[in-house]
Design an enzyme around this catalytic site. Sequence first.
Site, PDB file in Angstrom:
ATOM      1  N   CYS A 110       0.815  -1.223   0.000  1.00 32.40           N
ATOM      2  CA  CYS A 110       0.000   0.000   0.000  1.00 32.40           C
ATOM      3  C   CYS A 110       0.846   1.270   0.000  1.00 32.40           C
ATOM      4  O   CYS A 110       0.338   2.357  -0.254  1.00 32.40           O
ATOM      5  CB  CYS A 110      -0.937  -0.006   1.199  1.00 32.40           C
ATOM      6  N   HIS A 245      -3.299   6.772   3.164  1.00 35.98           N
ATOM      7  CA  HIS A 245      -3.799   5.492   2.649  1.00 35.98           C
ATOM      8  C   HIS A 245      -5.208   5.231   3.196  1.00 35.98           C
ATOM      9  O   HIS A 245      -5.482   5.449   4.373  1.00 35.98           O
ATOM     10  CB  HIS A 245      -2.833   4.377   3.073  1.00 35.98           C
ATOM     11  N   ASN A 275     -10.352  -0.398   0.242  1.00 33.07           N
ATOM     12  CA  ASN A 275      -8.898  -0.288   0.239  1.00 33.07           C
ATOM     13  C   ASN A 275      -8.358  -0.827  -1.079  1.00 33.07           C
ATOM     14  O   ASN A 275      -8.412  -2.034  -1.323  1.00 33.07           O
ATOM     15  CB  ASN A 275      -8.364  -1.083   1.434  1.00 33.07           C
TER      16      ASN A 275
HETATM   17  O1  UT7 Z   1      -3.753  -1.731   3.834  1.00 27.02           O
HETATM   18  C1  UT7 Z   1      -3.835  -2.069   5.189  1.00 27.02           C
HETATM   19  C2  UT7 Z   1      -4.935  -3.088   5.314  1.00 27.02           C
HETATM   20  N1  UT7 Z   1      -5.299  -3.344   6.636  1.00 27.02           N
HETATM   21  C3  UT7 Z   1      -6.473  -2.984   7.197  1.00 27.02           C
HETATM   22  O2  UT7 Z   1      -7.297  -2.309   6.661  1.00 27.02           O
HETATM   23  C4  UT7 Z   1      -6.746  -3.554   8.586  1.00 27.02           C
HETATM   24  C5  UT7 Z   1      -6.972  -2.600   9.646  1.00 27.02           C
HETATM   25  N2  UT7 Z   1      -7.782  -3.254  10.646  1.00 27.02           N
HETATM   26  C6  UT7 Z   1      -9.108  -3.076  10.706  1.00 27.02           C
HETATM   27  O3  UT7 Z   1      -9.620  -2.278   9.958  1.00 27.02           O
HETATM   28  C7  UT7 Z   1      -9.921  -3.826  11.748  1.00 27.02           C
HETATM   29  O4  UT7 Z   1      -9.069  -4.623  12.519  1.00 27.02           O
HETATM   30  C8  UT7 Z   1     -11.013  -4.692  11.086  1.00 27.02           C
HETATM   31  C9  UT7 Z   1     -12.094  -3.812  10.495  1.00 27.02           C
HETATM   32  C10 UT7 Z   1     -10.376  -5.552   9.987  1.00 27.02           C
HETATM   33  C11 UT7 Z   1     -11.641  -5.642  12.098  1.00 27.02           C
HETATM   34  O5  UT7 Z   1     -12.201  -4.926  13.190  1.00 27.02           O
HETATM   35  P1  UT7 Z   1     -12.088  -5.530  14.677  1.00 27.02           P
HETATM   36  O6  UT7 Z   1     -12.908  -4.664  15.552  1.00 27.02           O
HETATM   37  O7  UT7 Z   1     -10.622  -5.680  14.960  1.00 27.02           O
HETATM   38  O8  UT7 Z   1     -12.825  -6.926  14.537  1.00 27.02           O
HETATM   39  P2  UT7 Z   1     -12.279  -8.387  14.848  1.00 27.02           P
HETATM   40  O9  UT7 Z   1     -11.447  -8.886  13.696  1.00 27.02           O
HETATM   41  O10 UT7 Z   1     -11.684  -8.434  16.213  1.00 27.02           O
HETATM   42  O11 UT7 Z   1     -13.636  -9.181  14.880  1.00 27.02           O
HETATM   43  C12 UT7 Z   1     -14.655  -8.911  15.877  1.00 27.02           C
HETATM   44  C13 UT7 Z   1     -15.832  -9.808  15.568  1.00 27.02           C
HETATM   45  C14 UT7 Z   1     -15.457 -11.279  15.372  1.00 27.02           C
HETATM   46  O12 UT7 Z   1     -16.507 -12.060  15.892  1.00 27.02           O
HETATM   47  P3  UT7 Z   1     -16.335 -12.797  17.300  1.00 27.02           P
HETATM   48  O13 UT7 Z   1     -15.139 -13.676  17.134  1.00 27.02           O
HETATM   49  O14 UT7 Z   1     -16.127 -11.692  18.300  1.00 27.02           O
HETATM   50  O15 UT7 Z   1     -17.623 -13.533  17.445  1.00 27.02           O
HETATM   51  C15 UT7 Z   1     -15.423 -11.426  13.883  1.00 27.02           C
HETATM   52  O16 UT7 Z   1     -15.718 -12.737  13.463  1.00 27.02           O
HETATM   53  O17 UT7 Z   1     -16.448  -9.382  14.336  1.00 27.02           O
HETATM   54  C16 UT7 Z   1     -16.551 -10.507  13.463  1.00 27.02           C
HETATM   55  N3  UT7 Z   1     -16.386 -10.019  12.100  1.00 27.02           N
HETATM   56  C17 UT7 Z   1     -17.416  -9.733  11.307  1.00 27.02           C
HETATM   57  N4  UT7 Z   1     -18.748  -9.772  11.500  1.00 27.02           N
HETATM   58  C18 UT7 Z   1     -19.532  -9.405  10.478  1.00 27.02           C
HETATM   59  C19 UT7 Z   1     -15.227  -9.803  11.425  1.00 27.02           C
HETATM   60  N5  UT7 Z   1     -15.508  -9.348  10.187  1.00 27.02           N
HETATM   61  C20 UT7 Z   1     -16.860  -9.308  10.098  1.00 27.02           C
HETATM   62  C21 UT7 Z   1     -17.739  -8.940   9.053  1.00 27.02           C
HETATM   63  N6  UT7 Z   1     -19.059  -8.995   9.294  1.00 27.02           N
HETATM   64  N7  UT7 Z   1     -17.308  -8.504   7.841  1.00 27.02           N
END
Ligand code: UT7
Length: 323
Positions: A110, A245, A275
């Site tokens: 990126c 970004h 992204n």
């Molecule tokens: O170019 C650089 C690229 N990198 C990025 O953009 C990543 C930056 N990071 C982020 O933007 C965040 O970490 C995310 C948006 C990817 C994730 O947010 P989070 O608050 O860290 O969520 P998490 O991965 O800890 O997941 C929380 C919950 C999980 O469920 P459980 O295990 O608590 O039951 C996930 O399974 O949210 C669930 N989850 C979803 N639910 C519905 C994860 N993705 C989704 C989804 N829809 N798309």
Amino acid sequence: MGFRILGTGSALPERSVTNDDLSEFLDTSDEWIFPRTGIRSRGICTTETLDELAVTACRRALEAAGVSAGELDLIICSTTSGDHLIPAEACAVAELIGASCPAFDLSAACAGFVFALDVADGYLARGRGERVLVVAAEKMSRLVDWSDRATCVLFGDGAAAAVLGPDGENPLALRLTTEPSVDILHVPGVAGSSPYDATERPASVLAMEGRRVFKFGVNAICDSVQALCEQAGVAVDDIDHFVFHQANERILSSAVQRLGIDNAKVARALEETGNISSACIPLALDRLARAGELKGGQLVVLVGFGAGLDTGACLLRWDRPGD
Ligand code: UT7
């Protein structure tokens, strides 16, 4: 002596896939995705190739710059998701636009657009040419794991380009850094068919530790802005436009808060693009340029960050002829 940006251009796929569209085959929803990411939809290639998207962005940039393909002295394409492993995406672009200059790809995820600007700057500074086309083209839809709701909802496809010329003063400051780490954001290479290969062959799909990348992203933006301002001897408040970004709206708003900068100065495109890796920054820059928001003499900061973990940041004075 440095470069000046003579023109920019960008292109998105025809098909826009909304969060509701994704919820038809994934256990997800607009109610989960939008508040956590700021993304409502993303362009996804269906019938168009990445070559075609890249060429459209390049033609627009060349037209805006008043430069013909035959006048180009170098083409650099930033990509990690090209239509070809061999040859470089830049070679396909050169063939399709009718250029005959050297062309190669650069891979810095990126942060790739800013890394490419630095390489282009060196080429111009050594007098190797006068016109460089830098294009960032990404088809993230071919890299993501479409069964992983935590990652595939974040990314999109697109391309954006800038034509650079000499006799400018840019960059006023530039900073490239790498905090080496493969596993935090990783797409394994293609497995191939070697009968001798006894290594593990994981699937070639993107895996990411989202929370770690999130923290890294906020730090990358804040540290880069401070470092660029110190290098150039300007105050953060003197910056007119911040083009960061576009990974996640929450990364942008955390950085805005920590830096204490005016939210209205921060470019945003991710709501309808997601992204698009290294294409995010030039696409946002192109939109600002075409909206007439970049005025001659204004200060513009670019910060890209991502896999590697690479960060590429630079401070530019907008000096496009006519602005
Ligand atoms: O170019 C650089 C690229 N990198 C990025 O953009 C990543 C930056 N990071 C982020 O933007 C965040 O970490 C995310 C948006 C990817 C994730 O947010 P989070 O608050 O860290 O969520 P998490 O991965 O800890 O997941 C929380 C919950 C999980 O469920 P459980 O295990 O608590 O039951 C996930 O399974 O949210 C669930 N989850 C979803 N639910 C519905 C994860 N993705 C989704 C989804 N829809 N798309």
